[in-house]
Motif scaffolding. Structure first.
Motif, PDB file in Angstrom:
ATOM      1  N   TYR A 237     -26.330  53.294 -56.682  1.00  0.00           N
ATOM      2  CA  TYR A 237     -27.331  54.106 -55.992  1.00  0.00           C
ATOM      3  C   TYR A 237     -26.607  55.225 -55.260  1.00  0.00           C
ATOM      4  O   TYR A 237     -25.402  55.421 -55.454  1.00  0.00           O
ATOM      5  CB  TYR A 237     -28.180  53.253 -55.042  1.00  0.00           C
ATOM      6  N   ASP A 238     -27.325  55.982 -54.425  1.00  0.00           N
ATOM      7  CA  ASP A 238     -26.701  57.104 -53.699  1.00  0.00           C
ATOM      8  C   ASP A 238     -25.892  56.566 -52.527  1.00  0.00           C
ATOM      9  O   ASP A 238     -26.244  56.781 -51.356  1.00  0.00           O
ATOM     10  CB  ASP A 238     -27.768  58.088 -53.217  1.00  0.00           C
ATOM     11  N   LEU A 239     -24.814  55.897 -52.845  1.00  0.00           N
ATOM     12  CA  LEU A 239     -23.966  55.249 -51.836  1.00  0.00           C
ATOM     13  C   LEU A 239     -22.983  56.259 -51.259  1.00  0.00           C
ATOM     14  O   LEU A 239     -22.171  56.828 -51.978  1.00  0.00           O
ATOM     15  CB  LEU A 239     -23.208  54.087 -52.487  1.00  0.00           C
ATOM     16  N   ASP A 240     -23.079  56.492 -49.968  1.00  0.00           N
ATOM     17  CA  ASP A 240     -22.160  57.400 -49.288  1.00  0.00           C
ATOM     18  C   ASP A 240     -22.114  57.010 -47.818  1.00  0.00           C
ATOM     19  O   ASP A 240     -22.979  57.409 -47.029  1.00  0.00           O
ATOM     20  CB  ASP A 240     -22.608  58.854 -49.443  1.00  0.00           C
ATOM     21  N   TYR A 241     -21.103  56.226 -47.456  1.00  0.00           N
ATOM     22  CA  TYR A 241     -21.017  55.712 -46.092  1.00  0.00           C
ATOM     23  C   TYR A 241     -20.727  56.816 -45.076  1.00  0.00           C
ATOM     24  O   TYR A 241     -20.988  56.639 -43.887  1.00  0.00           O
ATOM     25  CB  TYR A 241     -19.949  54.633 -46.000  1.00  0.00           C
ATOM     26  N   ARG A 242     -20.214  57.942 -45.543  1.00  0.00           N
ATOM     27  CA  ARG A 242     -19.906  59.032 -44.611  1.00  0.00           C
ATOM     28  C   ARG A 242     -21.141  59.886 -44.329  1.00  0.00           C
ATOM     29  O   ARG A 242     -21.482  60.154 -43.178  1.00  0.00           O
ATOM     30  CB  ARG A 242     -18.777  59.904 -45.167  1.00  0.00           C
ATOM     31  N   LEU A 243     -21.817  60.339 -45.398  1.00  0.00           N
ATOM     32  CA  LEU A 243     -22.946  61.246 -45.242  1.00  0.00           C
ATOM     33  C   LEU A 243     -24.276  60.527 -45.056  1.00  0.00           C
ATOM     34  O   LEU A 243     -25.214  61.092 -44.479  1.00  0.00           O
ATOM     35  CB  LEU A 243     -23.027  62.188 -46.452  1.00  0.00           C
ATOM     36  N   ASN A 244     -24.376  59.310 -45.560  1.00  0.00           N
ATOM     37  CA  ASN A 244     -25.634  58.574 -45.469  1.00  0.00           C
ATOM     38  C   ASN A 244     -25.381  57.099 -45.170  1.00  0.00           C
ATOM     39  O   ASN A 244     -25.673  56.224 -45.983  1.00  0.00           O
ATOM     40  CB  ASN A 244     -26.424  58.727 -46.775  1.00  0.00           C
ATOM     41  N   PRO A 245     -24.819  56.790 -44.007  1.00  0.00           N
ATOM     42  CA  PRO A 245     -24.491  55.395 -43.700  1.00  0.00           C
ATOM     43  C   PRO A 245     -25.716  54.492 -43.622  1.00  0.00           C
ATOM     44  O   PRO A 245     -25.677  53.335 -44.057  1.00  0.00           O
ATOM     45  CB  PRO A 245     -23.774  55.492 -42.352  1.00  0.00           C
ATOM     46  N   THR A 246     -26.827  55.009 -43.097  1.00  0.00           N
ATOM     47  CA  THR A 246     -28.030  54.177 -42.948  1.00  0.00           C
ATOM     48  C   THR A 246     -28.589  53.764 -44.301  1.00  0.00           C
ATOM     49  O   THR A 246     -28.847  52.587 -44.562  1.00  0.00           O
ATOM     50  CB  THR A 246     -29.104  54.927 -42.145  1.00  0.00           C
ATOM     51  N   GLY A 247     -28.776  54.757 -45.199  1.00  0.00           N
ATOM     52  CA  GLY A 247     -29.293  54.445 -46.528  1.00  0.00           C
ATOM     53  C   GLY A 247     -28.344  53.585 -47.341  1.00  0.00           C
ATOM     54  O   GLY A 247     -28.764  52.699 -48.088  1.00  0.00           O
ATOM     55  N   SER A 248     -27.051  53.833 -47.186  1.00  0.00           N
ATOM     56  CA  SER A 248     -26.049  53.057 -47.925  1.00  0.00           C
ATOM     57  C   SER A 248     -26.096  51.592 -47.517  1.00  0.00           C
ATOM     58  O   SER A 248     -26.037  50.694 -48.364  1.00  0.00           O
ATOM     59  CB  SER A 248     -24.651  53.641 -47.683  1.00  0.00           C
ATOM     60  N   LYS A 249     -26.185  51.352 -46.220  1.00  0.00           N
ATOM     61  CA  LYS A 249     -26.237  49.975 -45.724  1.00  0.00           C
ATOM     62  C   LYS A 249     -27.573  49.319 -46.054  1.00  0.00           C
ATOM     63  O   LYS A 249     -27.627  48.115 -46.312  1.00  0.00           O
ATOM     64  CB  LYS A 249     -26.004  49.957 -44.217  1.00  0.00           C
ATOM     65  N   TYR A 250     -28.657  50.099 -46.084  1.00  0.00           N
ATOM     66  CA  TYR A 250     -29.974  49.539 -46.368  1.00  0.00           C
ATOM     67  C   TYR A 250     -30.001  48.866 -47.734  1.00  0.00           C
ATOM     68  O   TYR A 250     -30.399  47.706 -47.870  1.00  0.00           O
ATOM     69  CB  TYR A 250     -31.041  50.638 -46.299  1.00  0.00           C
ATOM     70  N   TRP A 251     -29.581  49.602 -48.771  1.00  0.00           N
ATOM     71  CA  TRP A 251     -29.636  49.029 -50.115  1.00  0.00           C
ATOM     72  C   TRP A 251     -28.612  47.914 -50.286  1.00  0.00           C
ATOM     73  O   TRP A 251     -28.876  46.919 -50.963  1.00  0.00           O
ATOM     74  CB  TRP A 251     -29.422  50.123 -51.160  1.00  0.00           C
TER      75      TRP A 251
ATOM     76  N   LEU B 238     -34.048  54.871 -56.968  1.00  0.00           N
ATOM     77  CA  LEU B 238     -33.894  53.422 -56.884  1.00  0.00           C
ATOM     78  C   LEU B 238     -32.582  52.989 -57.542  1.00  0.00           C
ATOM     79  O   LEU B 238     -32.098  53.636 -58.474  1.00  0.00           O
ATOM     80  CB  LEU B 238     -35.074  52.728 -57.566  1.00  0.00           C
ATOM     81  N   PRO B 239     -32.008  51.901 -57.076  1.00  0.00           N
ATOM     82  CA  PRO B 239     -30.738  51.438 -57.645  1.00  0.00           C
ATOM     83  C   PRO B 239     -30.849  51.040 -59.114  1.00  0.00           C
ATOM     84  O   PRO B 239     -31.919  50.629 -59.589  1.00  0.00           O
ATOM     85  CB  PRO B 239     -30.399  50.219 -56.767  1.00  0.00           C
ATOM     86  N   LEU B 240     -29.738  51.185 -59.817  1.00  0.00           N
ATOM     87  CA  LEU B 240     -29.590  50.706 -61.192  1.00  0.00           C
ATOM     88  C   LEU B 240     -28.648  49.514 -61.174  1.00  0.00           C
ATOM     89  O   LEU B 240     -27.697  49.481 -60.395  1.00  0.00           O
ATOM     90  CB  LEU B 240     -29.019  51.802 -62.082  1.00  0.00           C
ATOM     91  N   VAL B 241     -28.888  48.538 -62.046  1.00  0.00           N
ATOM     92  CA  VAL B 241     -28.114  47.298 -62.020  1.00  0.00           C
ATOM     93  C   VAL B 241     -27.548  47.020 -63.404  1.00  0.00           C
ATOM     94  O   VAL B 241     -28.265  47.085 -64.407  1.00  0.00           O
ATOM     95  CB  VAL B 241     -28.982  46.107 -61.568  1.00  0.00           C
ATOM     96  N   THR B 242     -26.251  46.712 -63.453  1.00  0.00           N
ATOM     97  CA  THR B 242     -25.598  46.326 -64.706  1.00  0.00           C
ATOM     98  C   THR B 242     -24.736  45.094 -64.479  1.00  0.00           C
ATOM     99  O   THR B 242     -24.358  44.792 -63.352  1.00  0.00           O
ATOM    100  CB  THR B 242     -24.698  47.455 -65.254  1.00  0.00           C
ATOM    101  N   ILE B 243     -24.442  44.409 -65.579  1.00  0.00           N
ATOM    102  CA  ILE B 243     -23.460  43.325 -65.570  1.00  0.00           C
ATOM    103  C   ILE B 243     -22.468  43.605 -66.688  1.00  0.00           C
ATOM    104  O   ILE B 243     -22.865  43.934 -67.811  1.00  0.00           O
ATOM    105  CB  ILE B 243     -24.104  41.943 -65.785  1.00  0.00           C
ATOM    106  N   GLN B 244     -21.186  43.509 -66.381  1.00  0.00           N
ATOM    107  CA  GLN B 244     -20.136  43.643 -67.385  1.00  0.00           C
ATOM    108  C   GLN B 244     -19.212  42.447 -67.260  1.00  0.00           C
ATOM    109  O   GLN B 244     -18.679  42.188 -66.181  1.00  0.00           O
ATOM    110  CB  GLN B 244     -19.348  44.932 -67.200  1.00  0.00           C
ATOM    111  N   THR B 245     -19.038  41.696 -68.349  1.00  0.00           N
ATOM    112  CA  THR B 245     -18.218  40.491 -68.307  1.00  0.00           C
ATOM    113  C   THR B 245     -16.785  40.798 -68.719  1.00  0.00           C
ATOM    114  O   THR B 245     -16.490  41.870 -69.262  1.00  0.00           O
ATOM    115  CB  THR B 245     -18.783  39.399 -69.235  1.00  0.00           C
TER     116      THR B 245
END
Length: 408
Positions: free
Chosen positions: A240-254, A298-305
């Motif tokens: 997802y739009d993970l960015d602890y510097r510019l968007n810490p609230t949204g990053s932690k939310y998801w 919205l987040p995208l989810v993958t699994i890689q074995t």
């Protein structure tokens, strides 16, 4: 007269031990090498020969790196044709040889990138002590307020455990950040929330294993730098739009939404991570079939074995985590269909020579009750075309299969 004599003597010593400098690179010689290298906490030395083509190629980047590291790491060079004694002592027989010195002591061969940017990035991690001494709470908070994992050891001064810990820090400083303190109460509340404690016997092997098993925690931040270490195990990643510097609230939310679900599956052999989807857009498209049109807020989810099997969550990520929970339940129940990059299965496949694509490979080829002669080909290969026509394979079908992932 006596005062003049002493002054002149000191001046002579000063002139003898001064090194030539080209830009920000020191030119060291046999007579001043040992003296001048001990003056610098961290130094990168290039042993070279003027006739060496690789040395000439490296020289401009080495000079640029010296300017970029000025004030933190000193770069120097030694002409081995003019200073054989020093070069022999470092085993310099092939050029260029790059060595990292700390206070004049050889700590190992430089094995990082050989571009100016790469050398600056690599050597900045080499600057300073192997493990930082933390004396105050402020020291502790500054050290752990970092986006890279931080390892802190608590020891009595001059203890055997501290000596072993410093050896570990020297060996692993390229990969991790180390600090130590003799005050066990530093950062106590922070550590109760965000750390795993090791209280066993301090040995290199034990601490290496402890770091390997606990460094990333339950749901770490997957980056391009650490992806190889994290993907040695079966891994579910939420992008997802993970960015602890510019968007810490949204990053932690998801991440909290993810943690709420995956914590219930932590003992079932699957690891978990979150990632900035913008860092992996091409990979999401190439490896998981998630094109730009599917990249939403919205987040995208993958699994890689570890075996290379790939799965994608096609259901939209729900804020209560229920869709992620259903995806995990289906994965552990063996109900998910693997994602395979494939050409579409032909609607008409009644020819004596069947068309096989990646998606139909298992059903057509890997059957226990029949033998299959399989040809892998390239549509551009004239020998392939000739063989296919000889086998009665129509030109129409040959032309229609000019996409990746087909075989006959």
């Amino acid at each position: 007269m006596m005062r003049v004599s002493v002054t002149l003597a000191l001046l002579c010593v000063s002139v003898t031990l001064s090194a030539r400098r080209e830009d920000d690179v020191l030119e060291l010689r046999d007579e001043d090498f040992n003296y001048l290298t001990t003056e610098h906490e961290t130094m990168l030395v290039m042993f070279y020969a003027p006739w060496c083509g690789h040395c000439k190629k490296l020289a401009p980047d080495f000079s640029k790196a010296a300017s970029g590291l000025k004030g933190s790491v000193q770069l120097a060079k030694v002409d081995c044709t003019a200073n054989p004694d020093t070069c022999k002592g470092f085993g310099a027989s092939a050029y260029p040889l790059l060595k990292i010195l700390r206070n004049g002591v050889d700590t190992g061969t430089y094995d990082g990138p050989r571009t100016a940017v790469g050398m600056v990035h690599y050597m900045k991690k080499q600057a300073g002590p192997d493990s930082v001494l933390l004396a105050t709470e402020e020291n502790m908070q500054v050290f752990i307020n970092n986006y890279e994992a931080s390892i802190v050891g608590f020891f009595q001064p001059n203890s055997a455990g501290l000596a072993e810990y410093l050896k570990i820090a020297a060996q692993l400083r390229d990969q991790f950040r180390f600090a130590h303190s003799s005050h066990p109460t530093l950062g106590q509340q922070k550590f109760e929330d965000d750390s795993v404690r090791y209280e066993g016997h301090v040995t290199v092997v034990a601490i290496r294993r402890f770091i390997r098993d606990n460094l990333f925690g339950l749901c770490p931040h997957l980056t391009r730098e650490n992806k190889e270490r994290l993907r040695v195990q079966d891994l579910l990643t939420v992008y997802y739009d993970l960015d602890y510097r510019l968007n810490p609230t949204g990053s932690k939310y998801w991440r909290n939404r993810v943690m709420k679900v995956v914590s219930r599956y932590s003992s079932q052999g699957l690891s978990f991570a979150v990632a900035n989807k913008n860092d992996f857009l091409s990979e999401l498209e190439e490896d998981f079939g998630l094109g730009m049109s599917e990249v939403s807020e919205l987040p995208l989810v993958t699994i890689q074995t570890r075996l290379g099997h790939k799965f994608t969550m096609r259901e939209e990520f729900t804020r209560d985590g229920s869709s992620l929970e259903r995806f995990l339940d289906d994965y552990f129940a063996g109900l998910l269909k693997r994602y395979i990059k494939s050409q579409s299965i032909p609607e008409n496949n009644n020819s004596p020579v069947k068309v096989v694509v990646a998606e139909s490979f298992e059903d057509v080829v890997n059957q226990p009750d029949k033998d299959v002669l399989l040809q892998f080909f390239s549509p551009r290969c004239p020998h392939c075309k000739k063989l296919l026509r000889c086998s009665g394979f129509s030109d129409h079908l040959l032309h229609s299969s000019r996409k990746k992932g087909s075989a006959h």
